[in-house]
Design a protein around this motif. Sequence first.
Motif, PDB file in Angstrom:
ATOM      1  N   UNK A  27      44.880 138.789 -22.741  1.00 32.82           N
ATOM      2  CA  UNK A  27      43.491 138.742 -23.175  1.00 32.82           C
ATOM      3  C   UNK A  27      43.465 139.168 -24.635  1.00 32.82           C
ATOM      4  N   UNK A  28      42.642 138.490 -25.437  1.00 24.48           N
ATOM      5  CA  UNK A  28      42.542 138.794 -26.860  1.00 24.48           C
ATOM      6  C   UNK A  28      41.087 138.764 -27.268  1.00 24.48           C
ATOM      7  N   UNK A  29      40.687 139.743 -28.086  1.00 25.64           N
ATOM      8  CA  UNK A  29      39.309 139.805 -28.561  1.00 25.64           C
ATOM      9  C   UNK A  29      39.315 140.180 -30.041  1.00 25.64           C
ATOM     10  N   UNK A  30      38.557 139.452 -30.852  1.00 30.08           N
ATOM     11  CA  UNK A  30      38.431 139.749 -32.278  1.00 30.08           C
ATOM     12  C   UNK A  30      37.056 140.345 -32.537  1.00 30.08           C
ATOM     13  N   UNK A  31      37.012 141.366 -33.369  1.00 29.37           N
ATOM     14  CA  UNK A  31      35.770 142.009 -33.785  1.00 29.37           C
ATOM     15  C   UNK A  31      35.606 141.699 -35.267  1.00 29.37           C
ATOM     16  N   UNK A  37      41.616 143.392 -30.400  1.00 26.72           N
ATOM     17  CA  UNK A  37      42.118 144.065 -29.204  1.00 26.72           C
ATOM     18  C   UNK A  37      42.927 143.043 -28.408  1.00 26.72           C
ATOM     19  N   UNK A  38      44.099 143.465 -27.956  1.00 27.38           N
ATOM     20  CA  UNK A  38      44.934 142.603 -27.123  1.00 27.38           C
ATOM     21  C   UNK A  38      45.318 143.368 -25.862  1.00 27.38           C
ATOM     22  N   UNK A  39      45.244 142.681 -24.729  1.00 27.05           N
ATOM     23  CA  UNK A  39      45.626 143.294 -23.456  1.00 27.05           C
ATOM     24  C   UNK A  39      46.852 142.585 -22.914  1.00 27.05           C
ATOM     25  N   UNK A  40      47.798 143.385 -22.442  1.00 30.31           N
ATOM     26  CA  UNK A  40      49.045 142.870 -21.885  1.00 30.31           C
ATOM     27  C   UNK A  40      49.191 143.407 -20.479  1.00 30.31           C
ATOM     28  N   UNK A  41      49.571 142.532 -19.557  1.00 27.58           N
ATOM     29  CA  UNK A  41      49.839 142.973 -18.197  1.00 27.58           C
ATOM     30  C   UNK A  41      51.301 142.699 -17.907  1.00 27.58           C
ATOM     31  N   UNK A  42      51.916 143.609 -17.183  1.00 32.23           N
ATOM     32  CA  UNK A  42      53.323 143.431 -16.866  1.00 32.23           C
ATOM     33  C   UNK A  42      53.801 144.496 -15.921  1.00 32.23           C
ATOM     34  N   UNK A  43      55.109 144.575 -15.776  1.00 32.52           N
ATOM     35  CA  UNK A  43      55.694 145.573 -14.888  1.00 32.52           C
ATOM     36  C   UNK A  43      55.449 146.954 -15.461  1.00 32.52           C
ATOM     37  N   UNK A  44      55.066 147.874 -14.607  1.00 33.89           N
ATOM     38  CA  UNK A  44      54.731 149.227 -15.037  1.00 33.89           C
ATOM     39  C   UNK A  44      55.890 149.880 -15.781  1.00 33.89           C
ATOM     40  N   UNK A  45      57.118 149.626 -15.342  1.00 33.86           N
ATOM     41  CA  UNK A  45      58.280 150.246 -15.984  1.00 33.86           C
ATOM     42  C   UNK A  45      58.414 149.795 -17.438  1.00 33.86           C
ATOM     43  N   UNK A  78      35.838 152.779 -37.682  1.00 33.86           N
ATOM     44  CA  UNK A  78      34.613 152.552 -36.927  1.00 33.86           C
ATOM     45  C   UNK A  78      34.906 151.854 -35.596  1.00 33.86           C
ATOM     46  N   UNK A  79      35.833 150.888 -35.617  1.00 37.84           N
ATOM     47  CA  UNK A  79      36.206 150.198 -34.385  1.00 37.84           C
ATOM     48  C   UNK A  79      36.866 151.165 -33.412  1.00 37.84           C
ATOM     49  N   UNK A  80      37.728 152.033 -33.918  1.00 42.32           N
ATOM     50  CA  UNK A  80      38.418 152.999 -33.051  1.00 42.32           C
ATOM     51  C   UNK A  80      37.411 153.884 -32.330  1.00 42.32           C
TER      52      UNK A  80
END
Length: 176
Positions: A27-31, A37-45, A78-80
Motif C-alpha cells: 500500500x502506498x499513500x502520498x501526502x 507512507x508505504x506499507x509492507x506485509x510479510x513474514x514476521x521474522x 508536520x507529517x510525522x
Amino acid sequence: QAVVNAARDGEVDADGVGARALATPDKFEAFAGRGIRAEFEGEAEALAAVAAVSGAPFGTAAAPDERARVVVTIGTRELMLAECGAALAAAMEERAVALERAGKTVLMVHVACGDATAAAVSGMIAVCDTMRPEAPARVRALRRRGSEVWMVTGDNRRTADAVAASVGIAPECVAA
C-alpha cells in the motif's frame, strides 16, 4: 527519485548495515508537499529484522512464521506529528536544524513494525539540489539591470534562506 536510486546503487548505509533490497509496498499513500507512507506485509521474522535496523519496536502479536506489517512514513515534521504522532528527539531536532541551515531539506523517517507504534522519529534523510555555479553571477547581473530578484520555494524557511544567501538573495526576498 534520487533517494531510491542511491538505495538501489548501494550508496545508502544505515549504521554500517548497508542498503537493503527495495521491496514493492503493498500500500502506498502520498501526502502532497508533505511526504509519503508505504506499507509492507510479510513474514514476521523478516519484518523483525527491519525493526532491528530502524530501531523501531516490533510488536509481539505475530509469531515468526506469521504475517506482519511494517509502515514506513517519510516526510516533514508536520507529517510525522499529524500522521504518526511522532516527534523529534532534542538531539535529532538540533541536527535537523543544522542541516537546514546548511541548505539541505530534511525528511523525517518513521517506522512502525507489527502492532507496535514508535512515538519518535526513527531517522532523517537530508537532500539538496545542486546549485549551478553561475547562479550568483546571474543574480548579480539581474540586479545590475534593475531587476528585483526573488526566490519562491515550497521548502522550509531555514533551507530557503540558506539557499538564497548562497546566490546573493536577501531573506526579505524569499517566499517560503
